[in-house]
Design an enzyme around this catalytic site. Structure first.
Site, PDB file in Angstrom:
ATOM      1  N   ASP A 141      26.388  34.217  32.708  1.00  0.00           N
ATOM      2  CA  ASP A 141      27.021  35.041  33.741  1.00  0.00           C
ATOM      3  C   ASP A 141      27.520  34.126  34.863  1.00  0.00           C
ATOM      4  OD1 ASP A 141      27.970  37.170  35.179  1.00  0.00           O
ATOM      5  OD2 ASP A 141      26.112  38.321  35.132  1.00  0.00           O
ATOM      6  N   GLU A 191      27.125  45.375  42.046  1.00  0.00           N
ATOM      7  CA  GLU A 191      26.053  44.375  41.966  1.00  0.00           C
ATOM      8  C   GLU A 191      25.115  44.448  43.168  1.00  0.00           C
ATOM      9  OE1 GLU A 191      27.119  40.604  40.196  1.00  0.00           O
ATOM     10  OE2 GLU A 191      29.050  41.378  39.581  1.00  0.00           O
TER      11      GLU A 191
HETATM   12  C1  BGC Z   1      31.736  39.206  40.021  1.00  0.00           C
HETATM   13  C2  BGC Z   1      33.105  38.825  39.689  1.00  0.00           C
HETATM   14  C3  BGC Z   1      33.776  38.838  41.007  1.00  0.00           C
HETATM   15  C4  BGC Z   1      33.202  37.708  41.802  1.00  0.00           C
HETATM   16  C5  BGC Z   1      33.833  37.626  43.137  1.00  0.00           C
HETATM   17  C6  BGC Z   1      31.138  38.042  40.745  1.00  0.00           C
HETATM   18  O1  BGC Z   1      29.799  38.226  40.985  1.00  0.00           O
HETATM   19  O2  BGC Z   1      31.065  39.565  38.890  1.00  0.00           O
HETATM   20  O3  BGC Z   1      33.694  39.631  38.766  1.00  0.00           O
HETATM   21  O4  BGC Z   1      35.143  38.706  40.914  1.00  0.00           O
HETATM   22  O5  BGC Z   1      31.813  37.782  41.924  1.00  0.00           O
HETATM   23  O6  BGC Z   1      34.043  36.313  43.514  1.00  0.00           O
HETATM   24  C1  BGC Z   2      28.470  40.108  36.534  1.00  0.00           C
HETATM   25  C2  BGC Z   2      28.844  40.350  35.106  1.00  0.00           C
HETATM   26  C3  BGC Z   2      30.315  40.162  34.918  1.00  0.00           C
HETATM   27  C4  BGC Z   2      30.720  38.797  35.406  1.00  0.00           C
HETATM   28  C5  BGC Z   2      32.198  38.547  35.286  1.00  0.00           C
HETATM   29  C6  BGC Z   2      29.006  38.821  37.048  1.00  0.00           C
HETATM   30  O1  BGC Z   2      28.808  38.713  38.417  1.00  0.00           O
HETATM   31  O2  BGC Z   2      27.063  40.096  36.650  1.00  0.00           O
HETATM   32  O3  BGC Z   2      28.449  41.631  34.716  1.00  0.00           O
HETATM   33  O4  BGC Z   2      30.646  40.322  33.574  1.00  0.00           O
HETATM   34  O5  BGC Z   2      30.360  38.644  36.752  1.00  0.00           O
HETATM   35  O6  BGC Z   2      32.925  39.276  36.174  1.00  0.00           O
END
Ligand code: BGC
Ligand code: BGC
Length: 853
Positions: free
Chosen positions: A333, A533
């Site tokens: 991740d 999140e």
């Molecule tokens: C998310 C990404 C998001 C990024 C922002 C990550 O935790 O999952 O999809 O674009 O943070 O910088």
């Molecule tokens: C998230 C994932 C996601 C990834 C990519 C992460 O922050 O936990 O679920 O797939 O970002 O966006």
């Protein structure tokens, strides 16, 4: 941080025994009996499975041949994935990266509302770079492009937005999952995307978790029943001609494992559970996903008994790949490699060694690439590890026919933008909305409503696509969007209006409930504002503690003798018995997405007075009796929810709900006021006012769109987690003030020596004087504190806490009983500050000396 020995379900282990276990003294049968060994899994306890895809010697021979031609550089490139915000097609030509992703806030050209055609063009550009051999210097290996299509193809304007998973769980309809998955895959393929980071197979156990809505249910049985149809809908049937091709994509089972089992529901936290719970509760969705041929598994950010999943070889390798026969690839991740002991943002080697085949290194890909390459060349990687990872990735690419498929825009349904939000897909979504609604209360049979009547539609969620869609919608947090960003969508208010108008009734829309004609009934739509999140984590399971706006609206209408229907939009059940009591009918509508029509279909009779659709949804998460009833899950000892798992009224079987206790189990008023800005987000209802000498004043609740502001620019930055702080750059002199949703009474705190406590980093101090902090206390009331000296003396570039005694403001004549903005910064040009948290506290590393001179 050091982990305290955890207490296993069967009682605490002694430290000595833990030490023995960690030393690996026990093996075989003895170890199986002692499954509490912190963070190390015992493969024999897990189901033995085989991939539904038979070993294919021809395919493996192609991989062998390609591997033999690849340089170490090309191999390392294959296992690294970069984000489109930080990588260009030219980078790909040089570094030969195997994969790219578009994170939740990453879009073609950095444009959150980029058209479908821009996505397809971008996919073509990266593909072309991956196939460019620089005149035979490199091998042509198609890049694989992944996105989070987690409730439809939600990154792209115009896509069908299905209900978030919590709503789908309430439908208890596995076959419908297959249809939704298939529709999502087709919309993805229309824009040239190969791969989705879905489905989420989490089994959330504590609804304070900000990702509760991404899980289908607290009950592993639901997740187990859904996993297969979801994977097959996305990928197609293993062995069939269009497996992973045509209108299908590669799917990801995530987040392996126990993402939904962390202590106190903390995102990215630690699951302190025994191995049987890990397997039977949190692992429930994986065997069916593997049997359906899922080709990717994403590792959870979280830990199991103190061991980061991204570094847990016993689970990634021994259990998932060996025991459960997973033959696709494991992806980590978002910078998850950085949290593995020995790893860092730049160094992904420890995660790779533990069994992650593809490192998601969005903005850290170069460092990751260099560390891996050095490790490979220096023989620091286990023999064969790099080849194994590359083999898994190539296997999926071959299976998906990517080597033969040509550029993305020439594949299958590519370019069929009419599929985005097509009538057929919207009909599936609308049905899903209908089936997802859960009727908690319908006293006096207020529902279904007569569409020939006069209806008031109120509440701030009634006509708001953002609240209806939640996080992971066009932006990561699902915030900062406009109505025109949802061209094929219908809000609940619009849907009610359409059906009522057709039947000859009348709808008056007034978010604040102020009507001009007294209505026959009111529908009040309200709920949580979007989050994703960790930004959605809660301390207690209560709806907007300290903010009674919606409750007042419900009570006002009811007091006026109007039957009130509450429609609650949320990512989880929340304690809100006062609101439930204040309404005659109460519908949990979750995060329904683009089809508000599905809500109207169930709430309204047809023009002839007949029920159009009865309620079918039942709770897939237990509804709490108090704000502190956590964790709360069906089957647990002492289970005593307000509304149990499986609850849901229907028109066919009416029942009356008595007045519920309004005792939250704690003093809710004591909450809320303590933290105003936390982990990069203003507290519920809080906003920031930005004002400079040049720009227009503006009010924000999140930083998106402010990065390039010409006066005061704001960009998310990482402190302890991603984007948990705001970096504020004063290009011009200006001020930022943190505004409270309602005036705060801080008299008691002021007398009690409480401070404003700010966690911040001074990145640059201004060269001119004039820096001030201020507090506002209603019209014409404010107090300022000069902080030039403190700023000049503060260490640069390091995080710390600053305490500002409330007395400092009181001494400057602030009215502490009516504080409207507890903190503001008025700064000269050239100041750069990063802020992580603002709240009240009694301790800080540096305390501002504010003696009145
Ligand atoms: C998310 C990404 C998001 C990024 C922002 C990550 O935790 O999952 O999809 O674009 O943070 O910088
Ligand atoms: C998230 C994932 C996601 C990834 C990519 C992460 O922050 O936990 O679920 O797939 O970002 O966006």
């Amino acid at each position: 941080m050091k982990q305290r020995p955890f207490r296993a379900a069967r009682g605490p282990l002694s430290l000595a025994l833990l030490a023995t276990l960690s030393a690996g003294v026990l093996s075989g049968g003895a170890a199986i009996a002692l499954d509490q060994q912190a963070g190390t899994a015992h493969p024999a306890l897990w189901p033995q499975l085989r991939s539904p895809l038979k070993p294919d010697p021809k395919l493996e021979a192609r991989i062998d041949a390609l591997l033999a031609r690849m340089s170490p550089e090309e191999k390392v490139g294959q296992v690294v994935q970069a984000d489109i915000a930080s990588v260009t097609p030219d980078d790909l030509k040089t570094y030969r990266l195997g994969s790219i992703l578009a994170g939740g806030s990453s879009d073609p050209g950095g444009q959150y509302n980029a058209p479908a055609s821009a996505w397809l063009a971008l996919a073509d550009d990266f593909y072309a770079a991956s196939m460019d051999t620089s005149g035979g210097k490199y091998n042509a290996i198609p890049v694989i492009f992944g996105v989070d299509a987690v409730h439809g193809h939600n990154n792209v304007v115009g896509a069908t937005l299905f209900p978030h998973n919590i709503g789908l769980g309430a439908t208890h309809d596995p076959a419908l999952m297959g249809q939704i998955a298939q529709a999502t895959a087709a919309e993805m393929r229309a824009t040239g995307i190969d791969w989705t980071f879905a489905p989420t197979l989490a089994v959330p156990q504590d609804d304070r978790w900000g990702r509760t809505y991404e899980g289908y249910s607290e009950n592993p049985d639901v997740v187990r029943a859904y996993a297969g149809p979801l994977i097959q809908g996305l990928q197609g049937k293993p062995g069939s001609k269009d497996f992973l091709k045509g209108a299908h994509v590669v799917a990801t089972a995530k987040h392996f494992l126990a993402d939904g089992g962390t202590f106190e529901g903390r995102d990215q936290g630690d699951a302190r559970i025994d191995e049987a719970t890990l397997r039977d509760v949190h692992g429930a969705g994986y065997p069916p996903a593997l049997k359906a041929g899922v080709q990717a598994v994403m590792v959870s950010f979280s830990s199991w008994n103190g061991v980061k999943m991204s570094g847990n070889a016993s689970l990634l390798d021994a259990v998932l790949k060996q025991r459960m026969g997973f033959d696709g690839f494991v992806v980590s991740d978002w910078n998850g490699h950085a949290s593995v002991p020995g790893g860092s943002r730049e160094n992904c080697v420890p995660a790779f060694v533990a069994g992650v085949d593809m490192i998601m290194a969005p903005d850290t890909w170069k460092g990751c690439y260099e560390h891996l390459l050095a490790a490979e060349k220096g023989h620091a990687l286990p023999a064969g590890r790099l080849d194994e990872a590359v083999r898994r990735i190539l296997r999926v690419k071959f299976r998906a026919g990517m080597f033969e498929a040509g550029k993305p825009s020439t594949r299958g349904v590519a370019g069929r933008f009419d599929l985005l939000g097509s009538a057929e897909h919207r009909a599936i979504a609308r049905r899903a909305v209908r089936e997802s609604l859960v009727l908690l209360k319908n006293n006096g049979g207020v529902l279904p409503l007569d569409p020939r009547a006069k209806l008031l539609v109120a509440g701030d969620g009634a006509d708001d696509m953002m609240m209806q869609s939640g996080g992971w919608t066009l932006s990561w947090q699902g915030t900062g969007l406009k109505p025109e960003d949802f061209p094929h969508a219908q809000t609940i208010a619009a849907a009610l209006r359409e059906q009522v108008a057709r039947a000859g009734g009348q709808v008056e829309l007034a978010a604040d409930g102020h009507y001009t004609h007294k209505p026959d009934a009111a529908v009040v739509v309200f709920g949580e504002t979007p989050y994703a999140e960790f930004q959605g984590d809660l301390k207690v399971l209560a709806y907007r503690p300290g903010d009674d706006r919606d409750l007042k609206l419900l009570r006002k209408l009811k007091a006026e003798g109007i039957p009130v229907v509450a429609v609650f939009l949320s990512g989880r059940p929340l304690w809100m018995n006062r609101e439930i009591n204040a309404a005659d009918a109460f519908v949990a509508a979750w995060l329904p997405g683009s089809e508000g029509g599905g809500v109207a279909d169930v709430l309204l009779r047809d023009a002839a007075g007949k029920v159009q659709h009865d309620f079918r949804g039942t709770l897939s998460y237990s509804w709490p009796r108090t704000a502190v009833q956590t964790p709360l899950n069906v089957g647990q000892p002492g289970y005593d929810p307000q509304f149990a798992y499986g609850y849901g009224l229907t028109y066919a079987k009416p029942a009356s709900v008595p007045a519920l206790s309004e005792d939250a189990g704690m003093d809710l008023a004591s909450l809320g006021a303590q933290t105003f800005f936390e982990r990069g987000t203003p507290a519920t209802g809080w906003t920031l006012r930005v004002q400079s000498v040049v720009g227009k004043p503006r009010t924000l609740s999140q930083p998106s769109g402010q990065r390039d502001a010409p006066d005061v620019a704001i960009a998310p930055v990482d402190y302890k987690a991603q984007e948990d702080a705001w970096k504020i750059t004063w290009k011009q002199a200006g001020e930022i003030a943190l505004l409270a949703p309602r005036p705060l009474d801080l008299v008691r705190e002021t007398n009690g020596n409480v401070m404003l406590r700010v966690t911040l980093r001074v990145d640059a101090a201004p060269s001119q004087p004039g820096a001030e902090l201020f507090l506002e206390c209603g019209p014409g009331c404010s107090a300022s504190l000069p902080i030039d000296t403190a700023l000049a003396q503060a260490p640069r570039g390091t995080w710390g806490t600053l305490g500002i005694p409330l007395k400092c403001f009181a001494a400057r004549n602030a009215q502490m009983g009516q504080v409207t903005a507890p903190l503001g910064w008025r700064m000269p040009a050239g100041t750069v500050l990063s802020v992580h948290e603002v709240g009240l506290g009694t301790e800080a590393q540096h305390v501002l000396d504010c003696a009145v001179k």
